[in-house]
Scaffold this motif. Sequence first.
Motif, short mmCIF file in Angstrom:
data_model
loop_
_atom_site.label_atom_id
_atom_site.label_comp_id
_atom_site.label_asym_id
_atom_site.label_seq_id
_atom_site.Cartn_x
_atom_site.Cartn_y
_atom_site.Cartn_z
N VAL A 66 0.77 -1.03 0.01
CA VAL A 66 0.20 -0.05 0.05
C VAL A 66 0.77 1.19 -0.03
CG1 VAL A 66 -1.97 -1.22 1.33
CG2 VAL A 66 -0.15 0.03 2.48
N LEU A 67 2.10 1.17 0.16
CA LEU A 67 2.90 2.22 0.32
C LEU A 67 4.29 2.05 -0.94
CD1 LEU A 67 3.85 2.39 4.09
CD2 LEU A 67 2.24 3.94 2.88
N GLY A 68 4.67 3.35 -1.38
CA GLY A 68 5.73 3.11 -2.16
C GLY A 68 6.93 3.55 -1.17
N ALA A 69 8.21 3.03 -1.75
CA ALA A 69 9.21 3.20 -1.13
C ALA A 69 9.51 4.83 -0.43
CB ALA A 69 10.68 2.73 -1.79
N GLY A 70 9.28 5.48 -1.34
CA GLY A 70 9.67 7.12 -1.13
C GLY A 70 8.78 7.49 0.23
N LEU A 71 7.43 6.95 0.26
CA LEU A 71 6.59 7.55 1.22
C LEU A 71 6.66 6.80 2.33
CD1 LEU A 71 4.19 8.75 2.08
CD2 LEU A 71 2.60 7.07 1.40
N ALA A 72 7.09 5.36 2.31
CA ALA A 72 7.52 4.65 3.48
C ALA A 72 8.94 5.28 4.24
CB ALA A 72 7.93 3.38 3.23
N LYS A 73 9.94 5.98 3.39
CA LYS A 73 10.95 6.51 3.94
C LYS A 73 10.67 7.72 4.77
CE LYS A 73 14.06 4.69 0.39
NZ LYS A 73 14.97 4.92 -0.78
N LEU A 74 9.70 8.42 3.87
CA LEU A 74 9.09 9.75 4.64
C LEU A 74 8.28 9.45 6.07
CD1 LEU A 74 8.48 12.87 4.31
CD2 LEU A 74 6.06 11.85 3.97
N LEU A 75 7.82 8.52 6.15
CA LEU A 75 6.97 7.96 7.38
C LEU A 75 8.09 7.49 8.25
CD1 LEU A 75 4.22 5.96 5.57
CD2 LEU A 75 4.22 8.00 6.48
N LEU A 76 8.94 6.80 7.94
CA LEU A 76 9.98 6.40 9.09
C LEU A 76 10.65 7.51 9.55
CD1 LEU A 76 11.63 4.22 10.39
CD2 LEU A 76 13.08 4.20 8.33
N ARG A 77 10.93 8.65 8.56
CA ARG A 77 11.62 9.88 9.00
C ARG A 77 10.96 10.66 10.14
NH1 ARG A 77 16.67 12.22 8.73
NH2 ARG A 77 16.95 11.37 6.81
N GLU A 78 9.50 10.72 9.58
CA GLU A 78 8.61 11.45 10.64
C GLU A 78 8.45 11.00 11.83
OE1 GLU A 78 7.11 14.25 10.20
OE2 GLU A 78 7.62 14.44 7.99
N PHE A 79 8.45 9.52 11.92
CA PHE A 79 8.17 8.71 13.27
C PHE A 79 9.65 9.04 14.11
CE2 PHE A 79 8.75 4.93 15.58
CZ PHE A 79 7.65 4.54 16.16
N ILE A 80 10.59 8.99 13.45
CA ILE A 80 11.85 9.12 14.04
C ILE A 80 12.18 10.33 14.85
CG2 ILE A 80 14.42 9.40 13.88
CD1 ILE A 80 14.40 6.64 11.99
N GLU A 81 11.68 11.49 13.87
CA GLU A 81 11.86 12.92 14.33
C GLU A 81 10.86 13.20 15.33
OE1 GLU A 81 12.02 15.18 10.71
OE2 GLU A 81 13.92 14.35 10.38
N ALA A 82 9.58 12.69 15.56
CA ALA A 82 8.73 12.92 16.76
C ALA A 82 9.34 12.21 18.05
CB ALA A 82 7.36 12.47 16.25
N SER A 83 8.74 13.07 18.99
CA SER A 83 8.88 12.70 20.31
C SER A 83 7.75 12.83 21.11
CB SER A 83 10.02 13.52 20.95
OG SER A 83 9.88 14.62 20.98
N PHE A 84 7.59 11.70 22.03
CA PHE A 84 6.30 11.66 22.95
C PHE A 84 6.22 12.93 23.87
CE2 PHE A 84 4.35 10.00 26.88
CZ PHE A 84 3.02 9.83 26.46
N GLU A 85 4.91 13.50 23.68
CA GLU A 85 4.64 14.83 24.36
C GLU A 85 4.38 14.82 25.95
OE1 GLU A 85 1.80 17.00 22.24
OE2 GLU A 85 3.08 16.81 20.36
N GLY A 86 4.08 13.54 26.38
CA GLY A 86 3.69 13.25 27.81
C GLY A 86 2.50 14.15 27.88
N GLY A 87 2.40 14.72 29.22
CA GLY A 87 1.10 15.42 29.71
C GLY A 87 0.03 14.62 29.75
N ARG A 88 -1.06 15.16 29.04
CA ARG A 88 -2.33 14.55 29.22
C ARG A 88 -2.16 13.01 28.22
NH1 ARG A 88 -2.77 18.27 25.08
NH2 ARG A 88 -3.77 17.64 23.17
N HIS A 89 -1.19 13.11 27.33
CA HIS A 89 -1.10 12.09 26.67
C HIS A 89 -0.37 10.81 27.29
CE1 HIS A 89 -2.04 14.64 23.08
NE2 HIS A 89 -1.03 15.22 23.38
N ALA A 90 0.06 11.05 28.49
CA ALA A 90 0.86 10.07 29.38
C ALA A 90 -0.27 9.34 29.93
CB ALA A 90 1.76 10.85 30.15
N ASN A 91 -1.33 10.08 30.43
CA ASN A 91 -2.33 9.53 31.05
C ASN A 91 -3.07 8.42 30.10
OD1 ASN A 91 -2.18 11.17 33.16
ND2 ASN A 91 -3.07 12.77 32.68
N ARG A 92 -3.17 8.99 28.82
CA ARG A 92 -3.88 8.04 28.02
C ARG A 92 -3.33 6.90 27.59
NH1 ARG A 92 -5.50 13.47 24.51
NH2 ARG A 92 -7.18 14.30 26.08
#
Length: 162
Positions: A121-147
Amino acid sequence: MQFHVGSDHGGVTLLDALIAEFEEWGGESGHAVLSRTGPAVATERVDYPSIAVEVCQRVLRDRARGAADVYGLLVCGTGQGVAMTANKIPGIRAGVVADGFSAQMARAHNDANVLCLGERVLGAGLAKLLLREFIEASFEGGRHANRVELIESLTRQHGEGS
C-alpha cells in the motif's frame, strides 16, 4: 534511535529499502538497525505473527535493560497484520501509518514503540518519509501520558492475549 526490524515475505522489498535508508543516514543521525527478522527474499513464505512477536520481544528486552531509544519496525503486505499481532504483546504500542501526520502522532500522542508499514500500500519514497517522521517526533507526555497509561491498564485489567 535504534531499531529491531522485521518483515514477512510481503514486506521484504520495502524493508530492504528502509534498511538502505538507515545505512544512507549513517552515523550522522545515530540511527541504526540492531537486528533483522524474517526472510531474505519474498519467495520464502513465513507467518507474520512469528516475525512480529520476535521483533517486539527484542524491543521489550532492550528497553528493560535501559535502552529507551530502541524501537521496532515491522513490514508486511498492509502493515495491519503485524500491527494487530504486536499490539497483543503487553508493553508494545504499535501503529500502522500511511501518512506523515499519523506517523508523527503515533509517537507524539501515543508513545508508539513499533512502527508498522505495508509494502503493498506504500511506495518506498513514502515509507521512507513515514519512517523519518516517526523518528523525528517525540512523545509529548502530559495528558497523553495519562491516555497511554489507560491503554496499558487494559492489559492488566483484561489479561494478556485479550
